[in-house]
Design a protein around this motif. Structure first.
Motif, PDB file in Angstrom:
ATOM      1  N   GLU A 101      -2.174  -0.667   1.717  1.00 58.03           N
ATOM      2  CA  GLU A 101      -2.682   0.214   0.671  1.00 58.03           C
ATOM      3  C   GLU A 101      -2.864   1.534   1.435  1.00 58.03           C
ATOM      4  O   GLU A 101      -2.941   1.783   2.553  1.00 58.03           O
ATOM      5  CB  GLU A 101      -4.138  -0.252   0.402  1.00 58.03           C
ATOM      6  N   TYR A 102      -2.961   2.470   0.611  1.00 56.89           N
ATOM      7  CA  TYR A 102      -3.076   3.933   1.049  1.00 56.89           C
ATOM      8  C   TYR A 102      -4.156   4.224   1.718  1.00 56.89           C
ATOM      9  O   TYR A 102      -4.242   5.127   2.595  1.00 56.89           O
ATOM     10  CB  TYR A 102      -3.400   4.761  -0.512  1.00 56.89           C
ATOM     11  N   ASN A 105      -3.086   3.924   5.152  1.00 61.76           N
ATOM     12  CA  ASN A 105      -1.721   4.574   5.625  1.00 61.76           C
ATOM     13  C   ASN A 105      -1.802   5.627   6.568  1.00 61.76           C
ATOM     14  O   ASN A 105      -1.019   5.504   7.713  1.00 61.76           O
ATOM     15  CB  ASN A 105      -1.277   5.415   4.326  1.00 61.76           C
ATOM     16  N   LEU A 131       4.239   6.918  -2.815  1.00 57.08           N
ATOM     17  CA  LEU A 131       3.112   8.027  -2.291  1.00 57.08           C
ATOM     18  C   LEU A 131       3.850   9.571  -2.267  1.00 57.08           C
ATOM     19  O   LEU A 131       4.740   9.739  -1.666  1.00 57.08           O
ATOM     20  CB  LEU A 131       2.563   7.699  -1.065  1.00 57.08           C
ATOM     21  N   LYS A 133       2.662  11.891  -0.170  1.00 57.75           N
ATOM     22  CA  LYS A 133       2.461  12.333   1.166  1.00 57.75           C
ATOM     23  C   LYS A 133       4.063  11.759   1.952  1.00 57.75           C
ATOM     24  O   LYS A 133       4.334  12.139   2.914  1.00 57.75           O
ATOM     25  CB  LYS A 133       1.238  11.721   1.971  1.00 57.75           C
ATOM     26  N   THR A 134       4.725  10.784   1.472  1.00 61.47           N
ATOM     27  CA  THR A 134       5.678  10.048   2.171  1.00 61.47           C
ATOM     28  C   THR A 134       6.891  11.075   2.661  1.00 61.47           C
ATOM     29  O   THR A 134       7.278  11.270   3.603  1.00 61.47           O
ATOM     30  CB  THR A 134       6.448   8.970   1.607  1.00 61.47           C
ATOM     31  N   GLY A 153       7.226   0.814  -2.500  1.00 58.09           N
ATOM     32  CA  GLY A 153       5.826   0.473  -2.342  1.00 58.09           C
ATOM     33  C   GLY A 153       5.237  -0.613  -3.522  1.00 58.09           C
ATOM     34  O   GLY A 153       5.497  -0.602  -4.584  1.00 58.09           O
ATOM     35  N   GLU A 157      -1.576   2.413  -6.829  1.00 57.54           N
ATOM     36  CA  GLU A 157      -2.404   3.306  -6.216  1.00 57.54           C
ATOM     37  C   GLU A 157      -3.064   4.400  -7.271  1.00 57.54           C
ATOM     38  O   GLU A 157      -2.239   4.499  -8.434  1.00 57.54           O
ATOM     39  CB  GLU A 157      -1.755   4.155  -5.021  1.00 57.54           C
ATOM     40  N   VAL A 161      -2.917  10.259  -5.616  1.00 53.35           N
ATOM     41  CA  VAL A 161      -2.265   9.755  -4.423  1.00 53.35           C
ATOM     42  C   VAL A 161      -0.666   9.488  -4.556  1.00 53.35           C
ATOM     43  O   VAL A 161       0.399   9.565  -3.541  1.00 53.35           O
ATOM     44  CB  VAL A 161      -2.721   8.874  -3.257  1.00 53.35           C
ATOM     45  N   SER A 162      -0.086   9.046  -5.861  1.00 51.87           N
ATOM     46  CA  SER A 162       1.129   8.512  -5.903  1.00 51.87           C
ATOM     47  C   SER A 162       1.690   8.809  -7.394  1.00 51.87           C
ATOM     48  O   SER A 162       0.962   8.875  -8.248  1.00 51.87           O
ATOM     49  CB  SER A 162       0.860   6.960  -5.873  1.00 51.87           C
TER      50      SER A 162
END
Ligand code: FDA
Length: 272
Positions: A101-102, A105, A131, A133-134, A153, A157, A161-162
């Motif tokens: 999970e986030y 991460n 996500l 941020k990826t 994924g 989330e 964030v996603s």
């Protein structure tokens, strides 16, 4: 040796038979021992790596850091991982850290970074295209020549964030894989989505990316024909085999009840 280790040995032997069958068809594999038994997990992983070495199958290991103490103490988890990845290096094998999970991460990435510096070539990570941020994480990790499994994924989330649209996840998935490969790093492309697979096939051809710089990965029992077709076309395909304490009978029965059900396998892997 405790009874648990003996039992685990027997269980992994069951898996080995399937791995051998898949190897005979030209597919390679990774096993993931499900369950979060922090006290016995490390020993189980060490036994499994030894068993893989003895049996000579083409098989590596996937695992989740929560099962090695991530939520208890990060330093403890890192120490456990050092033991396991050190053993993998001794056997010239490889350990892939699944992404959870986030909330876990960044902690997972931080531990991976330490491990990859110590054991380059023997440890890899998973990143999730869902996500935001990826994309940035791929760039940062490419600086340490990360070996990444890119997937879409499995977790729901928050929108903070996603991505919420599948279209955006699919686009991010392809962009991240391409960026990672253009940067010269090894990519494991984890999807059953034929459209994404076709796109990557076209991309590697255009960019002349050699076939030992990437592999496709799919879950055990899902899209078997597609897995075998890719092998026939000369691509490397790795099958992900999750298992539980009394895993084989259970897993095979469920799979028989719901053949080719990606949701079932993803659920047994992540959403227990
Ligand atoms: P997706 O759900 O995008 O489906 C797209 C299309 O694929 C469908 O419309 C259909 O055409 C085709 N398709 C999919 N399944 C099919 C089926 N059973 N039969 C026929 N067609 C089908 N997640 C995570 O969060 N952390 C992790 O560490 C991992 N690790 C991981 C390893 C491996 C080897 C795999 C394959 C996947 C993961 N995942 C994961 C799970 C991943 O994030 C994702 O949830 C699932 O793979 C589902 O996404 P897909 O891209 O496969 O298909």
């Amino acid at each position: 040796m405790g009874a648990k280790k003996v039992v685990a040995g027997e269980q992994i032997s069951d898996a080995m038979r399937s791995v051998k069958d898949l190897n005979d068809k030209g597919l390679v594999c990774t096993v993931d021992h499900l369950g979060e038994f922090v006290d016995s997990k490390e020993a189980h992983c060490l036994d499994t790596l030894k068993e893989i070495h003895i049996s000579g199958v083409d098989l590596n290991m996937s695992l989740k850091l929560t099962s090695l103490g991530l939520d208890i103490d990060e330093e403890f988890c890192l120490e456990n991982m050092r033991e396991i990845v050190g053993k993998a290096r001794m056997y010239n094998n490889f350990v892939r850290i699944d992404m959870e999970e986030y909330v876990r991460n960044q902690k997972t990435i931080d531990i991976y970074r330490k491990l990859v510096e110590e054991f380059p070539g023997h440890v890899g990570l998973v990143l999730q295209a869902s996500l935001y941020k990826t994309g940035k994480d791929v760039e940062i990790l490419d600086e340490v020549s990360a070996n990444l499994r890119l997937c879409k994924g499995a977790y729901k989330e928050s929108q903070e964030v996603s991505f919420s649209e599948k279209f955006d996840v699919d686009k991010n998935f392809l962009n991240n894989i391409k960026k990672h490969m253009i940067n010269g790093n090894y990519a494991a492309v984890a999807t059953h989505d034929e459209k994404s697979i076709e796109e990557i096939k076209g991309f590697v051809e255009r960019e002349e990316i050699v076939r030992d710089k990437f592999e496709f990965q799919m879950l055990y029992g899902i899209r078997k024909e597609l897995q075998e077709k890719l092998v026939e076309e000369g691509f490397k395909v790795r099958v992900y085999i999750p298992y539980d304490e009394d895993w084989w009978g259970y897993f095979m029965r469920r799979l028989a009840e719901r053949p080719d059900n990606v949701g079932f396998v993803v659920k047994s892997m992540f959403k227990r």
